[in-house]
Design an enzyme around this catalytic site. Structure first.
Site, mmCIF file in Angstrom:
data_model
loop_
_atom_site.group_PDB
_atom_site.id
_atom_site.type_symbol
_atom_site.label_atom_id
_atom_site.label_comp_id
_atom_site.label_asym_id
_atom_site.label_seq_id
_atom_site.Cartn_x
_atom_site.Cartn_y
_atom_site.Cartn_z
ATOM 1 N N ARG A 162 0.871 -1.247 0.042
ATOM 2 C CA ARG A 162 0.146 0.036 -0.077
ATOM 3 C C ARG A 162 0.698 1.215 0.121
ATOM 4 O O ARG A 162 0.258 2.465 -0.475
ATOM 5 C CB ARG A 162 -0.687 0.078 1.422
ATOM 6 C CG ARG A 162 -1.841 -0.878 1.313
ATOM 7 C CD ARG A 162 -2.656 -0.979 2.759
ATOM 8 N NE ARG A 162 -3.543 0.273 2.676
ATOM 9 C CZ ARG A 162 -4.994 0.260 2.389
ATOM 10 N NH1 ARG A 162 -5.485 -1.068 2.357
ATOM 11 N NH2 ARG A 162 -5.728 1.463 2.240
ATOM 12 N N ASP A 176 -4.112 -1.033 -3.644
ATOM 13 C CA ASP A 176 -5.054 -1.520 -2.493
ATOM 14 C C ASP A 176 -5.629 -2.596 -2.784
ATOM 15 O O ASP A 176 -6.460 -2.890 -4.102
ATOM 16 C CB ASP A 176 -6.169 -0.118 -2.751
ATOM 17 C CG ASP A 176 -7.077 -0.464 -1.366
ATOM 18 O OD1 ASP A 176 -7.161 -1.666 -1.149
ATOM 19 O OD2 ASP A 176 -7.580 0.708 -0.953
ATOM 20 N N LEU A 177 -5.660 -3.949 -2.348
ATOM 21 C CA LEU A 177 -5.755 -5.213 -2.617
ATOM 22 C C LEU A 177 -7.274 -5.317 -2.673
ATOM 23 O O LEU A 177 -7.755 -6.073 -3.343
ATOM 24 C CB LEU A 177 -5.132 -6.142 -1.559
ATOM 25 C CG LEU A 177 -3.753 -6.031 -1.802
ATOM 26 C CD1 LEU A 177 -3.049 -7.348 -0.692
ATOM 27 C CD2 LEU A 177 -3.149 -6.149 -3.119
ATOM 28 N N LYS A 213 13.614 -27.754 3.312
ATOM 29 C CA LYS A 213 14.698 -27.835 4.018
ATOM 30 C C LYS A 213 15.646 -28.981 3.582
ATOM 31 O O LYS A 213 15.151 -30.028 3.243
ATOM 32 C CB LYS A 213 14.629 -28.112 5.747
ATOM 33 C CG LYS A 213 14.049 -26.800 6.239
ATOM 34 C CD LYS A 213 13.953 -26.920 7.656
ATOM 35 C CE LYS A 213 13.102 -25.760 8.162
ATOM 36 N NZ LYS A 213 14.049 -24.677 8.639
ATOM 37 N N GLU A 222 12.325 -24.141 19.415
ATOM 38 C CA GLU A 222 13.090 -22.718 19.218
ATOM 39 C C GLU A 222 13.299 -22.086 20.435
ATOM 40 O O GLU A 222 12.646 -22.196 21.255
ATOM 41 C CB GLU A 222 11.875 -21.800 18.448
ATOM 42 C CG GLU A 222 11.452 -22.376 16.842
ATOM 43 C CD GLU A 222 10.341 -21.534 16.484
ATOM 44 O OE1 GLU A 222 11.026 -20.497 15.725
ATOM 45 O OE2 GLU A 222 9.237 -21.568 16.416
ATOM 46 N N ASP A 243 0.358 -23.044 14.236
ATOM 47 C CA ASP A 243 1.586 -22.444 13.641
ATOM 48 C C ASP A 243 2.644 -23.444 13.264
ATOM 49 O O ASP A 243 3.391 -23.468 12.082
ATOM 50 C CB ASP A 243 2.283 -21.514 14.479
ATOM 51 C CG ASP A 243 3.160 -20.408 14.072
ATOM 52 O OD1 ASP A 243 3.184 -20.234 12.916
ATOM 53 O OD2 ASP A 243 4.190 -20.245 14.681
ATOM 54 N N HIS A 246 3.953 -28.284 9.428
ATOM 55 C CA HIS A 246 5.447 -28.651 9.572
ATOM 56 C C HIS A 246 5.456 -29.918 10.062
ATOM 57 O O HIS A 246 6.185 -30.676 9.649
ATOM 58 C CB HIS A 246 6.397 -27.442 10.127
ATOM 59 C CG HIS A 246 6.267 -25.900 9.767
ATOM 60 N ND1 HIS A 246 6.001 -25.528 8.552
ATOM 61 C CD2 HIS A 246 6.109 -24.888 10.384
ATOM 62 C CE1 HIS A 246 6.251 -24.429 8.394
ATOM 63 N NE2 HIS A 246 6.485 -23.939 9.646
#
Ligand code: BG6
Length: 490
Positions: free
Chosen positions: A43, A86-87, A176, A210, A229, A234
């Site tokens: 934007r 502007d989507l 990966k 992590e 997440d 994953h």
């Protein structure tokens, strides 16, 4: 080969943290087709040159040899362009169509790295502007939905205007190098496949730990949590890679068919297993990198009464002939003791002991994803000459010690290897779908995690664990009930 890569979310976190560095590496390695254009879309009111400067300034955060020199960046920057959009405005897609028409590139990649709520809108507008022709490929970032119903709604909206072969649902774990090596190890060698089954394997553990907290993504993360997440995508993709049957060939659908079968064979949750085989946690204040760090609820953007999990540990089984009865454990979390992602395949002990050997499972194959990328094969070896120890030379007196065969892929193949996003971006440009997720796989994964989401809505909340540890003790207790322990926690 000419290509146009349109990056929706061109000034966003993903663009500058992962996508631009990956595109630059591909450029540096000479694998990015030179006849290409990268168009950042956002934007902000920027010229091409201002966009280039912005990207360059963000590259200064890149450490070491990966940072481009000014000359290198200048060459790379000539591929970079910018379009303000502007989507929500159809007219802006018409400007995009105009821009793309100027070159008429052989391949047009639309990378939708926006807020997930915009995915459907962007894809529908792309189609309405007539930009969904056969040369177009659309990349969708995760999370694709927040439950089965929303995932289906996105897939069905996208499926109305694009063919499945045009849709690249990205899961960067599949890019990966170690995951590709897992495929190579399993299906390029005859050595492991005969023992890759319930008769020889005691359990399989998938750890994605992590040490970072939620950083600046607190507000987003709080709506997501570790299950959505990391696990739905994953972790389940890694589980598929380790458990799937050998595909009949290396084509995308042959691989995806086999992964889908694994997801369909995951044992459904029951009230009993929901209680016993699922642990969720949330970090409290603790230590990271030798310093005191705040708890999750004190992170910017996180409500003080948040019930969002930052840690998940699960136990499941795969109901098929190869794996019946073998526990698969999954563990992932933020602010754990170290950054460490690996898959451990623990083999059964010897059926009869003639040596004095350490108890428990000694044979294991570890596929290291990070920080090191490699393979370790753990076994026992004769530690010393038993005659010198006054032994009678009989095997029964011998002392065995644990040793390991260690293959470090960075050392073996050079540290300048192709990173996950680099690999996947090149695959999109080349039209290779092998390492992307099909809609049915994704739906099956959502179907499997949904009972967890539902049951966590009304339970007592996540268990606290101090930052810098390996999560709530209930995670170790869960695996200990089967007589096992999590692999090295160093
Ligand atoms: C992303 C998650 O998909 O993967 C992040 O949204 C997480 O929360 C990241 O930090 C981990 O990726 P990697 O490659 O650093 O292990």
């Amino acid at each position: 080969m000419s290509f146009d890569l349109v990056l929706f979310g061109g000034t966003g976190d993903l663009a500058w943290r992962k996508l631009m560095p990956a595109l630059f590496q591909a450029f540096r390695h000479g694998s990015l087709p030179q006849d290409g254009r990268i168009v950042g879309v956002a934007r902000d009111d920027l010229s091409d040159d201002q966009y280039r400067e912005l990207i360059q300034s963000r590259f200064s955060a890149v450490e070491g040899a990966k940072r481009p020199s000014p000359e290198e960046f200048k060459k790379f920057a000539s591929m970079l362009h910018y379009l303000r959009m502007d989507l929500s405005k159809p007219a802006d897609y018409a400007s995009l169509a105009e821009l793309l028409k100027q070159r008429d590139a052989k391949t047009v990649v639309m990378y939708v790295a926006t807020a997930p709520a915009l995915f459907t809108q962007v894809v529908e507008q792309i189609a309405a502007a007539g930009l969904n022709g056969p040369r177009t490929r659309v990349v969708l970032e995760k999370p694709l939905g927040h439950d089965l119903a929303s995932n289906r709604a996105i897939n069905s909206a996208v499926g109305k205007v694009l063919e499945e072969r045009q849709i690249f649902r990205i899961d960067h774990y599949l890019g990966k190098p170690s995951v590709q090596n897992l495929f190579a190890m399993r299906f390029g060698n005859a050595l492991f496949e005969p023992i890759w089954r319930r008769e020889h394997i005691a359990n399989i553990q998938i750890t994605m730990a992590e040490d970072l907290g939620v950083e600046k993504r607190g507000a987003f993360y709080d709506q997501t949590g570790a299950l959505r997440d990391m696990v739905q995508n994953h972790a389940l993709q890694l589980l598929c890679a380790v458990a799937m049957e050998p595909p009949i060939n290396a084509h995308a659908d042959a691989i995806r068919d086999e992964k889908l079968k694994v997801l369909r064979a995951l044992k459904p949750w029951t009230p009993e297993t929901l209680g016993l085989h699922a642990v969720r946690g949330q970090y409290t204040a603790g230590t990271a990198y030798g310093e005191r760090v705040p708890g999750y609820r004190d992170e910017p953007g996180v409500p003080p009464e948040s019930r969002t999990e930052t840690f998940v540990a699960l136990r499941t089984e795969i109901a098929n002939w190869r794996w019946a009865g073998v526990p698969f454990y999954i563990r992932t979390g933020k602010r754990l003791a170290s950054r460490d992602a690996r898959i451990e395949v623990n083999f059964r002990p010897t059926p009869h002991a003639i040596y004095r050997a350490p108890a428990g499972n000694v044979n294991k194959l570890v596929i290291n994803l990070q920080p090191k990328d490699g393979l370790e094969l753990h076994m026992l070896a004769q530690a010393q000459d038993n005659r010198q120890r006054g032994g009678n030379g009989h095997a029964s007196a011998a002392q065995l010690a644990p040793v390991q065969l260690d293959l470090d892929f960075d050392k073996r193949f050079g540290a300048e290897r192709v990173g996950a996003y680099e690999r996947l971006l090149l695959d999109v440009i080349d039209g290779r779908l092998n390492l992307f997720v099909r809609s049915d796989e994704q739906e099956e994964a959502w179907r499997w995690v949904e009972p967890l989401i539902d049951s966590w809505e009304s339970d007592g909340g996540p268990r606290p664990y101090a930052a810098g540890t390996w999560g709530p003790s209930a995670s170790s207790a869960m695996i200990a009930r089967d007589g096992f322990a999590w692999g090295e926690e160093q």
